[in-house]
Design a protein around this motif. Structure first.
Motif, PDB file in Angstrom:
ATOM      1  N   VAL A 291       0.829  -1.203   0.000  1.00 20.10           N
ATOM      2  CA  VAL A 291       0.000   0.000   0.000  1.00 20.10           C
ATOM      3  C   VAL A 291       0.867   1.258   0.000  1.00 20.10           C
ATOM      4  CG1 VAL A 291      -1.752   1.291   1.285  1.00 20.10           C
ATOM      5  CG2 VAL A 291      -1.839  -1.216   1.229  1.00 20.10           C
ATOM      6  N   HIS A 292       0.488   2.207  -0.842  1.00 17.11           N
ATOM      7  CA  HIS A 292       1.052   3.562  -0.811  1.00 17.11           C
ATOM      8  C   HIS A 292      -0.092   4.524  -0.486  1.00 17.11           C
ATOM      9  CE1 HIS A 292       3.303   7.161  -1.817  1.00 17.11           C
ATOM     10  NE2 HIS A 292       2.303   7.527  -2.615  1.00 17.11           N
ATOM     11  N   ALA A 293       0.108   5.392   0.497  1.00 21.56           N
ATOM     12  CA  ALA A 293      -0.965   6.293   0.954  1.00 21.56           C
ATOM     13  C   ALA A 293      -0.481   7.732   0.911  1.00 21.56           C
ATOM     14  CB  ALA A 293      -1.398   5.921   2.370  1.00 21.56           C
ATOM     15  N   GLU A 294      -1.355   8.631   0.481  1.00 23.68           N
ATOM     16  CA  GLU A 294      -1.038  10.053   0.485  1.00 23.68           C
ATOM     17  C   GLU A 294      -2.312  10.868   0.713  1.00 23.68           C
ATOM     18  OE1 GLU A 294       0.753  10.985  -3.245  1.00 23.68           O
ATOM     19  OE2 GLU A 294      -1.006  10.430  -4.430  1.00 23.68           O
ATOM     20  N   ARG A 295      -2.139  11.978   1.413  1.00 18.83           N
ATOM     21  CA  ARG A 295      -3.226  12.938   1.589  1.00 18.83           C
ATOM     22  C   ARG A 295      -3.260  13.862   0.377  1.00 18.83           C
ATOM     23  NH1 ARG A 295      -4.812  13.340   7.076  1.00 18.83           N
ATOM     24  NH2 ARG A 295      -3.534  12.003   8.415  1.00 18.83           N
ATOM     25  N   GLY A 296      -4.414  14.463   0.159  1.00 24.26           N
ATOM     26  CA  GLY A 296      -4.526  15.409  -0.943  1.00 24.26           C
ATOM     27  C   GLY A 296      -5.953  15.876  -1.131  1.00 24.26           C
TER      28      GLY A 296
ATOM     29  N   ALA B 286      -9.619  14.630   6.427  1.00 17.66           N
ATOM     30  CA  ALA B 286      -8.648  14.332   5.375  1.00 17.66           C
ATOM     31  C   ALA B 286      -9.317  13.583   4.230  1.00 17.66           C
ATOM     32  CB  ALA B 286      -7.496  13.500   5.939  1.00 17.66           C
ATOM     33  N   VAL B 287      -8.720  13.742   3.063  1.00 19.04           N
ATOM     34  CA  VAL B 287      -8.983  12.866   1.923  1.00 19.04           C
ATOM     35  C   VAL B 287      -7.679  12.115   1.682  1.00 19.04           C
ATOM     36  CG1 VAL B 287      -9.682  12.693  -0.485  1.00 19.04           C
ATOM     37  CG2 VAL B 287     -10.639  14.512   0.962  1.00 19.04           C
ATOM     38  N   ILE B 288      -7.729  10.794   1.789  1.00 28.95           N
ATOM     39  CA  ILE B 288      -6.523   9.957   1.726  1.00 28.95           C
ATOM     40  C   ILE B 288      -6.689   8.958   0.588  1.00 28.95           C
ATOM     41  CG2 ILE B 288      -5.065   8.327   2.963  1.00 28.95           C
ATOM     42  CD1 ILE B 288      -6.070   9.609   5.582  1.00 28.95           C
ATOM     43  N   ARG B 289      -5.711   8.941  -0.309  1.00 30.35           N
ATOM     44  CA  ARG B 289      -5.749   8.039  -1.470  1.00 30.35           C
ATOM     45  C   ARG B 289      -4.788   6.890  -1.235  1.00 30.35           C
ATOM     46  NH1 ARG B 289      -3.092   8.154  -6.822  1.00 30.35           N
ATOM     47  NH2 ARG B 289      -4.478   7.141  -8.344  1.00 30.35           N
ATOM     48  N   LEU B 290      -5.277   5.684  -1.506  1.00 32.60           N
ATOM     49  CA  LEU B 290      -4.458   4.478  -1.372  1.00 32.60           C
ATOM     50  C   LEU B 290      -4.300   3.816  -2.736  1.00 32.60           C
ATOM     51  CD1 LEU B 290      -6.036   2.769   1.780  1.00 32.60           C
ATOM     52  CD2 LEU B 290      -4.275   4.534   1.711  1.00 32.60           C
ATOM     53  N   THR B 291      -3.084   3.451  -3.058  1.00 41.38           N
ATOM     54  CA  THR B 291      -2.843   2.550  -4.189  1.00 41.38           C
ATOM     55  C   THR B 291      -2.271   1.256  -3.620  1.00 41.38           C
ATOM     56  OG1 THR B 291      -0.643   3.500  -4.550  1.00 41.38           O
ATOM     57  CG2 THR B 291      -2.453   4.423  -5.823  1.00 41.38           C
ATOM     58  N   PHE B 292      -2.602   0.119  -4.244  1.00 45.13           N
ATOM     59  CA  PHE B 292      -2.303  -1.162  -3.591  1.00 45.13           C
ATOM     60  C   PHE B 292      -2.359  -2.300  -4.593  1.00 45.13           C
ATOM     61  CE2 PHE B 292      -6.775  -0.017  -3.209  1.00 45.13           C
ATOM     62  CZ  PHE B 292      -7.413  -1.097  -3.811  1.00 45.13           C
ATOM     63  N   GLU B 293      -1.952  -3.449  -4.117  1.00 47.59           N
ATOM     64  CA  GLU B 293      -2.172  -4.714  -4.808  1.00 47.59           C
ATOM     65  C   GLU B 293      -3.258  -5.463  -4.050  1.00 47.59           C
ATOM     66  OE1 GLU B 293      -0.888  -5.776  -7.581  1.00 47.59           O
ATOM     67  OE2 GLU B 293       0.561  -4.127  -7.841  1.00 47.59           O
ATOM     68  N   GLU B 294      -4.219  -5.981  -4.766  1.00 44.66           N
ATOM     69  CA  GLU B 294      -5.305  -6.722  -4.115  1.00 44.66           C
ATOM     70  C   GLU B 294      -4.846  -8.145  -3.849  1.00 44.66           C
ATOM     71  OE1 GLU B 294     -10.052  -7.715  -4.727  1.00 44.66           O
ATOM     72  OE2 GLU B 294      -9.018  -6.297  -6.059  1.00 44.66           O
ATOM     73  N   THR B 295      -5.114  -8.655  -2.650  1.00 46.77           N
ATOM     74  CA  THR B 295      -4.674 -10.003  -2.274  1.00 46.77           C
ATOM     75  C   THR B 295      -5.808 -11.013  -2.256  1.00 46.77           C
ATOM     76  OG1 THR B 295      -4.946  -9.516   0.080  1.00 46.77           O
ATOM     77  CG2 THR B 295      -2.781  -9.077  -0.897  1.00 46.77           C
ATOM     78  N   VAL B 296      -7.061 -10.529  -2.330  1.00 44.87           N
ATOM     79  CA  VAL B 296      -8.210 -11.439  -2.306  1.00 44.87           C
ATOM     80  C   VAL B 296      -8.845 -11.423  -3.684  1.00 44.87           C
ATOM     81  CG1 VAL B 296     -10.443 -11.937  -1.272  1.00 44.87           C
ATOM     82  CG2 VAL B 296      -8.595 -11.010   0.143  1.00 44.87           C
ATOM     83  N   ARG B 297      -9.077 -12.596  -4.257  1.00 44.98           N
ATOM     84  CA  ARG B 297      -9.685 -12.697  -5.587  1.00 44.98           C
ATOM     85  C   ARG B 297     -11.005 -13.438  -5.522  1.00 44.98           C
ATOM     86  NH1 ARG B 297      -7.297  -8.816  -8.581  1.00 44.98           N
ATOM     87  NH2 ARG B 297      -5.034  -8.881  -8.288  1.00 44.98           N
TER      88      ARG B 297
END
Length: 584
Positions: free
Chosen positions: A538-543, A573-584
């Motif tokens: 996960v990568h997280a950033e405010r914006g 806050a508004v927080i954006r997450l980018t990630f890899e999904e682990t559940v399919r």
């Protein structure tokens, strides 16, 4: 919602008045002819304005890159679109005694709601401030508010206070009337412009009765007024700061002084205007009771105004309900094709059923139009009411009615901060939130509060617990939306599902999560802790979002706990997450 100030008054009252005598058969005949003219005017104008088209009187309208605000369906949800982008309407209406003075206090209202992250504010514009002398129009008063809104980064909702404002033509009595709504040239010609008349023993409060909706002369003057207002906005409001207009305010034969029938009684339903125009229309038609007659008369009046405005400038138009019986809502919406919706006043909390949920009939759209800040329950729910209207009812938004001091939010530091925190995520993620409503990409929640009995209030009207360490809230329940599905649950932690992802929520009274792509989502939170299952790397950033474009503002902290990704914030806050999904 105009309340005499001080002291505060109930959400609405009704009015009555003396029965006038008819001076002569000649006068009666004249009024019959006038009514016939009125019917012809309504039919002709309604026919001409049945289509929503821009039929400009100006063959060369000024160029602007800003489109006129409109209401459009996005994923089946009626949504306000401003500057070509989905828009969430959150803010407040200023009480008319303060705003019409256009002084430092009025300026502080605009500045205060800018600081509270409002997207728009609302003000009343009395007819008398635009056309005090017949056919002499001056828009400086209106333009002052447009400039104030623009300089504070706000959009503006204009409430045209013309001939029927809570059953009155002004506030006060005699020489102390302030503000006056209907201009003196109308009020000083009672043989030409007729006011409503109710039978003995009912009488009106000060500044009542309102103008009669079946008087053709008054209708024609108000039609000319609103047409000129529409032309002025079309030609001068090039930033399209004004995004909606309300016509008059809380139409009713109301504001009664002293004796009045009981609510819902046969006597109450029989009350109607007794002037000659109304008597002629009553005898020539078929109505279930006096209430239906009056509301159909108001709706016919509104149709002429909405059709006239729309032919010039197709801005969204509405009227507002001070807790009208829900059966009244379809009368306006079926008789007025260019009326966008009926706003609902006096929404105190998200508990249902309430007047908003009861009034979503026919094609109505949810707007909590005036939540009165003099009401302690409203103040307790400042942080959840916007989420109720936007997520719970999937409506246009939420406007407080900020009444006279001391019951303001602007001057109450604690209430101001609570409302500012609640509005921050809605303002800075409004477009993607609005685009995700009606899909499975959005989840949201808010608290439904049960209030302790026996509470006192402070100078601002906030509840004060009996003990220093006690909350005014006895218990919380939760409303949860997961796409199209909704549910309520008990207090404490709760879990939502966003597709294959699980979200455990705690410490948050309201919030929204939107999945914007296969590998990203954002959290719109006043505060709280979200533990997310099913993601990694996960990568997280405010914006903030500028429309649909993400503007990063810096890193946000995430921690891994027991296989969950935890995001926690103690401020909005508004927080954006980018990630890899682990559940399919």
């Amino acid at each position: 919602m105009t309340h005499p100030g001080p002291p505060p008054c109930p959400a609405f009252r009704r009015a009555g008045g003396p029965h006038p005598s008819i001076a002569s058969k000649r006068l009666a005949a004249h009024r019959v002819r006038a009514f016939a003219f009125f019917v012809l005017l309504v039919v002709r104008l309604a026919s001409a304005g049945s289509q929503i088209v821009l039929n400009s009187m100006n063959s060369h309208p000024p160029k602007t890159k800003h489109p006129v605000a409109r209401i459009s369906k996005i994923n089946g949800i009626e949504t306000l679109v401003v500057d070509g982008r989905p828009f969430l309407l959150v803010g407040a209406q200023c009480d008319v005694w303060r705003s019409t003075k256009q002084d430092a206090k009025a300026s502080e209202f605009f500045e205060g709601y800018r600081e509270m992250n409002a997207t728009a504010v609302s003000v009343g514009i009395p007819w008398s401030k635009i056309e005090n002398t017949e056919d002499k129009y001056d828009f400086q008063f209106l333009d002052w508010f447009i400039r104030k809104a623009e300089s504070n980064g706000l959009k503006l909702v204009v409430n045209l206070f013309n001939t029927n404002v809570c059953g009155k033509v002004g506030e006060g009595v005699g020489s102390s009337v302030y503000p006056g709504y209907t201009p003196d040239y109308i009020l000083k010609a009672p043989q030409k412009y007729h006011r409503m008349v109710l039978p003995y023993p009912y009488k009106y409060v000060d500044a009542g009765p309102p103008m009669c909706p079946n008087d053709p002369m008054t209708l024609e003057r108000e039609r000319r007024l609103v047409t000129r207002v529409a032309e002025h906005l079309r030609d001068t409001d090039l930033h399209r700061t004004v995004i909606m207009m309300q016509l008059d305010n809380e139409f009713y034969y109301q504001q009664w002084d002293g004796k009045r029938p009981a609510d819902g009684s046969a006597e109450e339903l029989a009350i109607r205007c007794q002037c000659t125009n109304c008597m002629t229309k009553w005898r020539s038609g078929s109505y279930e009771n006096g209430e239906e007659f009056m509301f159909k008369s108001f709706a016919d009046y509104v149709r002429v105004l909405t059709d006239s405005i729309t032919r010039v400038y197709p801005i969204p138009l509405y009227v507002n309900s001070p807790w009208w019986p829900p059966r009244v809502i379809p009368i306006f919406l079926t008789r007025c094709p260019n009326l966008a919706f009926v706003g609902i006043d006096g929404i105190l909390s998200p508990r249902e059923p309430n007047w908003l949920s009861r009034s979503l009939l026919d094609r109505n759209i949810a707007l909590a139009a005036e939540n009165p800040t003099e009401n302690s329950e409203v103040r307790l729910n400042l942080d959840v009411l916007p989420y109720y209207t936007i997520i719970g009812q999937q409506g246009l938004g939420n406007l407080l009615w900020e009444c006279h001091p001391p019951f303001t939010v602007v001057d109450d530091p604690v209430a101001k901060q609570r409302y500012a925190d609640a509005l921050y995520p809605l303002k800075w993620a409004r477009a993607p939130i609005a685009r995700a409503r009606g899909t499975e990409r959005l989840v949201g929640w808010y608290a439904i509060r049960d209030i302790r009995a026996g509470l006192s209030t402070d100078v601002f009207g906030n509840f004060v617990p009996r003990k220093a360490d006690e909350s005014p809230v006895e218990a919380d329940r939760w409303f949860v939306r997961e796409g199209a599905s909704t549910r309520t649950g008990s207090s404490g932690k709760f879990t939502l599902h966003l597709g294959t992802l699980s979200l455990e929520v705690s410490g948050s009274d309201a919030g929204i999560v939107v999945r914007t792509g296969p590998k990203d989502l954002f959290l719109a939170l006043p505060k709280g802790r979200i533990a997310i299952g099913g993601i990694a790397k996960v990568h997280a950033e405010r914006g903030r979002f500028d429309g649909d474009t993400w503007k990063p503002g810096g890193p946000a902290t995430v921690v891994e706990q027991n296989g969950l990704t935890v995001v926690e914030t103690d401020h909005p806050a508004v927080i954006r997450l980018t990630f890899e999904e682990t559940v399919r």
